[in-house]
Design an enzyme around this catalytic site. Structure first.
Site, PDB file in Angstrom:
ATOM      1  N   GLU A  49     -96.531   6.989  50.104  1.00  0.00           N
ATOM      2  CA  GLU A  49     -95.236   6.627  49.539  1.00  0.00           C
ATOM      3  C   GLU A  49     -94.307   7.830  49.584  1.00  0.00           C
ATOM      4  OE1 GLU A  49     -96.867   3.407  46.226  1.00  0.00           O
ATOM      5  OE2 GLU A  49     -96.113   5.348  45.585  1.00  0.00           O
ATOM      6  N   LYS A  71     -92.162  10.676  48.319  1.00  0.00           N
ATOM      7  CA  LYS A  71     -92.097  11.445  47.072  1.00  0.00           C
ATOM      8  C   LYS A  71     -90.633  11.792  46.833  1.00  0.00           C
ATOM      9  CE  LYS A  71     -94.139  15.139  44.418  1.00  0.00           C
ATOM     10  NZ  LYS A  71     -92.940  15.191  43.564  1.00  0.00           N
ATOM     11  N   ARG A  86     -89.406  11.358  36.975  1.00  0.00           N
ATOM     12  CA  ARG A  86     -90.342  10.260  36.747  1.00  0.00           C
ATOM     13  C   ARG A  86     -90.061   9.618  35.393  1.00  0.00           C
ATOM     14  NH1 ARG A  86     -96.906  10.811  37.372  1.00  0.00           N
ATOM     15  NH2 ARG A  86     -97.474   8.690  36.756  1.00  0.00           N
ATOM     16  N   ARG A 108     -90.976  11.787  31.822  1.00  0.00           N
ATOM     17  CA  ARG A 108     -92.378  12.166  32.031  1.00  0.00           C
ATOM     18  C   ARG A 108     -92.938  12.936  30.841  1.00  0.00           C
ATOM     19  NH1 ARG A 108     -93.145  14.948  37.291  1.00  0.00           N
ATOM     20  NH2 ARG A 108     -95.210  15.421  36.519  1.00  0.00           N
ATOM     21  N   PHE A 134     -93.000   2.516  41.487  1.00  0.00           N
ATOM     22  CA  PHE A 134     -94.205   2.712  42.297  1.00  0.00           C
ATOM     23  C   PHE A 134     -95.503   2.246  41.641  1.00  0.00           C
ATOM     24  CE2 PHE A 134     -93.336   6.959  40.357  1.00  0.00           C
ATOM     25  CZ  PHE A 134     -94.462   7.067  39.537  1.00  0.00           C
ATOM     26  N   ARG A 143    -105.241  14.602  36.039  1.00  0.00           N
ATOM     27  CA  ARG A 143    -104.770  15.161  37.304  1.00  0.00           C
ATOM     28  C   ARG A 143    -105.971  15.215  38.253  1.00  0.00           C
ATOM     29  NH1 ARG A 143    -100.479  18.636  38.628  1.00  0.00           N
ATOM     30  NH2 ARG A 143    -100.106  19.232  36.462  1.00  0.00           N
ATOM     31  N   LYS A 153    -100.096  15.034  46.500  1.00  0.00           N
ATOM     32  CA  LYS A 153     -98.719  15.326  46.921  1.00  0.00           C
ATOM     33  C   LYS A 153     -98.758  16.097  48.234  1.00  0.00           C
ATOM     34  CE  LYS A 153     -98.059  17.512  43.009  1.00  0.00           C
ATOM     35  NZ  LYS A 153     -97.459  18.300  41.900  1.00  0.00           N
TER      36      LYS A 153
END
Length: 559
Positions: free
Chosen positions: A247, A249, A254, A269, A339, A414, A420
């Protein structure tokens, strides 16, 4: 329960650096906390009044607080200001003022935690004409009845400058220890609800069984799932098992959107409620999102006149704007690229594979001018993915996200299920952990800043360089104002800073360095922007810096 008991806890926490002792002190206090206060006390211990996602805020600055203390004690404001210059701490200065209090109250009553909290609620909910006068009266009443120690911590709570070293991880462990429940279940419940008060009550009354049944709730933001970095499209595909969803970035902010009928809430975020600052996005969500009860995530992007994305700082300007919002809607138009979907009409979706969640997202959303679905490519072809990556960069975006098709949504984690992919010599998001006072005309300003990356192994922030360029005088004045309450130690011109503020830093290259514990140093680092949208734990890691260093050396060698 007396507020003096909480003040005594603050004092004991401040006097120790041992995490195990801090955890035990907080756990013991939670055990003694009555049921009716258990949803409030965890936040007060953290130095807050409300969860981050709560719209309410006290809205009290130093000037109003000093006026209240002066009225409560009879000590002139100018004397209070002089004391602050001597102590460097408004809380300590208030304590000194209360020791020499000249005003006496005939109806003085000991402060209770309930009274303090209810007064804070009144302050937060005071709006409209005369609200500042009402806030002042509420504050004066508290300080009239406060002991010096209580006044010190009332001040720090009001200004958000508590220095007890209690963070979310410690509160999680303390709740687990207090009520003899699993830390992992406490963590899970908190990640799903972002509400320590609610989690503490469940832990006490229902134990592990109750915690395991906690579900996400519309109106309480879920801690966002985070991504690690990949050096290339090929590396990402390999990590994903040969096939992935790629997708774009987006270079935006966010957000997490909660909808319950006509009620729409939007969180950053960092879980701050930003709904009121972006009303046109709220209205677009009502029109484009078919589901009546839903939690969805996306990236809010500022769009230029040419249709290309503008830097994320433009979105942050929208978040900060409280007045003349209509004018900002015209100046900085926004587009929301969705997303992921976590919840739809009673169904919790986080345990579904990502590919299935994407289908549910497409079913729940009808695209419009402001609401889009994130552009996606599902492929096992490195060449096809590389072409998509180049297209994303040419369009002005940051790069790509690669997501495992079978990945579940893991709140707050994470991991390597999301990766990324960005250009090698990218800027870094680092945490300020120290600073030095300037010289000459900048002697009253913090002039250079020690920045650190997060070490996932030790849980510490380890320095990687000093940033002294890229700042305007206005920037330095703002950072000095922001960081002064976070100073934990001074030694000559150097000050140690509590790791709370994240900045974006550019640099010429990464070097090996024995000078810093991290083993790395940035050559010619330069300030780019304040990253208000990121928490310290979301800063770049030492692992990422090591990865960038290896890529840099391979590039130099022509490999």
């Amino acid at each position: 329960m007396r507020y003096s008991e909480l003040s005594n806890l603050y004092t004991r926490l401040e006097k120790t650096t041992l995490k195990t002792l801090k955890t035990r002190l907080v756990a013991d206090f939670l055990k003694r906390t009555p049921d009716e206060l258990l949803d409030v006390v965890p936040y007060l211990i953290l130095g807050k009044v409300f969860p981050d996602w709560d719209e309410r805020e006290l809205g009290i600055g130093e000037k109003l607080l000093l006026k209240a203390v002066s009225m409560a004690t009879g000590v002139p404001e100018r004397e209070l200001e002089g004391a602050i210059r001597n102590t460097g701490d408004l809380g300590e200065s208030v304590a000194l003022a209360l020791k020499r209090k000249r005003q006496k109250s005939f109806f003085s009553q000991p402060l209770t935690i309930k009274r303090v909290y209810e007064t804070f609620v009144k302050i937060a909910e005071a709006t409209g004409e005369g609200s500042q006068d009402r806030k002042l009266k509420y504050l004066v009443n508290l300080f009239m009845d406060a002991s010096p120690e209580e006044g010190k911590y009332l001040t720090r709570t009001v200004l958000g400058t508590m220095r007890t070293g209690v963070a979310e991880g410690l509160m999680r462990d303390a709740i687990a220890e207090a009520f003899e429940v699993s830390p992992e279940l406490v963590e899970r419940a908190y990640m799903l609800t972002s509400d320590f008060g609610y989690v503490a009550k469940i832990a006490r009354t229902e134990g592990n069984e109750g915690l395991s049944k906690v579900k996400m709730q519309v109106g309480k933001p879920v801690r966002p799932m985070l991504a690690q970095n990949a050096a290339s499209v090929e590396e990402a595909l390999k990590e994903m098992g040969g096939k992935a969803a790629f997708e774009i970035k987006y270079d935006g902010a966010r957000v997490q959107v909660h909808r319950d009928g006509e009620r729409v809430l939007i969180y950053s975020r960092r879980l701050e409620n930003v709904t009121k600052s972006i009303p046109e996005v709220v209205e677009a969500i009502r029109e484009s999102v078919r589901a009546r009860k839903v939690i969805i995530e996306g990236e809010l992007v500022a769009v230029g006149d040419d249709g290309r994305p503008r830097p994320f700082q433009y979105v942050l300007r929208r978040f900060r704007r409280k007045y003349n919002i209509e004018e900002m809607i015209e100046k900085i138009p926004l587009e929301l690229n969705l997303f992921d979907v976590l919840y739809v009409d009673g169904d919790t979706l986080i345990d579904l594979p990502f590919s299935e969640r994407r289908k549910r997202l497409e079913e729940a959303v009808s695209e419009s001018g402001r609401i889009k679905l994130a552009r996606q490519l599902v492929t096992d072809d490195p060449g096809e993915a590389e072409a998509f990556y180049r297209e994303a960069l040419e369009l002005g975006h940051e790069g790509l996200m690669a997501k495992r098709l079978d990945s579940v949504y893991e709140p707050g984690n994470r991991g390597k299920k999301w990766l990324k992919i960005k250009p090698t010599m990218e800027d870094l998001d680092l945490v300020i952990v120290g600073a030095e006072w300037g010289e000459g005309r900048r002697a009253h300003l913090l002039g250079s800043f020690l920045v650190a990356a997060f070490d996932t192994n030790s849980g510490e922030f380890v320095p990687v360089g000093k940033v002294g360029s890229g700042f305007t005088d206005e920037d330095l004045a703002e950072f000095t104002r922001m960081l002064k309450p976070l100073i934990v130690r001074e030694e000559g011109k150097y000050v140690e800073i509590e790791p709370r503020v994240v900045i974006q830093v550019t640099y010429q290259e990464i070097q090996k360095s024995p000078k810093y514990k991290s083993g790395f140093a940035l050559r010619f680092p330069r300030y780019v922007a304040l990253r208000e949208d990121k928490s310290p734990e979301e800063a770049d890691t030492i692992e990422r810096i090591a990865q960038l260093y290896r890529l840099q050396e391979r590039f130099k060698a022509g490999k």
